[in-house]
Design a protein around this motif. Sequence first.
Motif, mmCIF file in Angstrom:
data_model
loop_
_atom_site.group_PDB
_atom_site.id
_atom_site.type_symbol
_atom_site.label_atom_id
_atom_site.label_comp_id
_atom_site.label_asym_id
_atom_site.label_seq_id
_atom_site.Cartn_x
_atom_site.Cartn_y
_atom_site.Cartn_z
ATOM 1 N N ALA A 20 33.810 48.445 45.410
ATOM 2 C CA ALA A 20 35.368 48.157 45.822
ATOM 3 C C ALA A 20 35.873 47.287 45.270
ATOM 4 O O ALA A 20 37.387 47.718 44.753
ATOM 5 N N ILE A 21 35.441 46.079 44.687
ATOM 6 C CA ILE A 21 36.040 45.207 43.945
ATOM 7 C C ILE A 21 36.457 45.887 42.484
ATOM 8 O O ILE A 21 37.513 45.568 42.241
ATOM 9 N N GLU A 22 35.790 46.668 42.125
ATOM 10 C CA GLU A 22 36.127 47.217 40.477
ATOM 11 C C GLU A 22 37.256 48.194 40.904
ATOM 12 O O GLU A 22 38.039 48.159 39.801
ATOM 13 N N LYS A 23 37.563 48.659 41.912
ATOM 14 C CA LYS A 23 38.485 49.667 41.893
ATOM 15 C C LYS A 23 39.801 49.338 42.460
ATOM 16 O O LYS A 23 40.796 49.966 42.509
ATOM 17 N N ILE A 24 39.866 48.167 43.262
ATOM 18 C CA ILE A 24 41.074 47.551 43.817
ATOM 19 C C ILE A 24 42.039 46.980 42.757
ATOM 20 O O ILE A 24 41.517 46.140 41.818
ATOM 21 N N VAL A 29 44.199 41.568 45.677
ATOM 22 C CA VAL A 29 42.864 40.486 46.149
ATOM 23 C C VAL A 29 43.551 39.190 46.343
ATOM 24 O O VAL A 29 43.966 38.327 45.681
ATOM 25 N N PHE A 30 43.004 38.670 47.343
ATOM 26 C CA PHE A 30 43.230 37.343 47.880
ATOM 27 C C PHE A 30 42.399 36.330 47.726
ATOM 28 O O PHE A 30 42.540 35.171 47.028
ATOM 29 N N ASP A 31 41.074 36.932 47.906
ATOM 30 C CA ASP A 31 39.926 35.944 47.422
ATOM 31 C C ASP A 31 38.611 36.895 47.331
ATOM 32 O O ASP A 31 38.514 37.768 48.321
ATOM 33 N N VAL A 32 37.643 36.203 46.642
ATOM 34 C CA VAL A 32 36.249 36.942 46.766
ATOM 35 C C VAL A 32 35.473 35.533 47.077
ATOM 36 O O VAL A 32 35.455 34.481 46.347
#
Length: 75
Positions: A20-24, A29-32
Motif C-alpha cells: 500500500a505504501i508503495e502504491k500511494i 501520506v501524512f505519516d508512517v
Amino acid sequence: SAAYGHAAFQIADESALDSAIEKISDSSVFDVIELPWKRSLFLTDPDGLTSEWYVSRTAPRELHKRGDVALLLAA
C-alpha cells in the motif's frame, strides 16, 4: 471540546502495508509510524480527514516508550 481524530483500519500483514505504501502518492501520506506494538500509515483525504492503516505487532503497548510520536498516533 469534542473533535474527530482519525478512523483506523487494521491490515492483514506487513507485506500488505508495504504494498500500500508503495502504491500511494506522497501527497496523501501524512505519516508512517514504526513502533514495537504497531506499524501505521496515516493518510489525509481531499477533505482533510485522516485515516490510519495499521498492522499490530506482538510487543506490548507502552505509550511512555513512543519517543517523539504524538500520543494520538501512537495509541
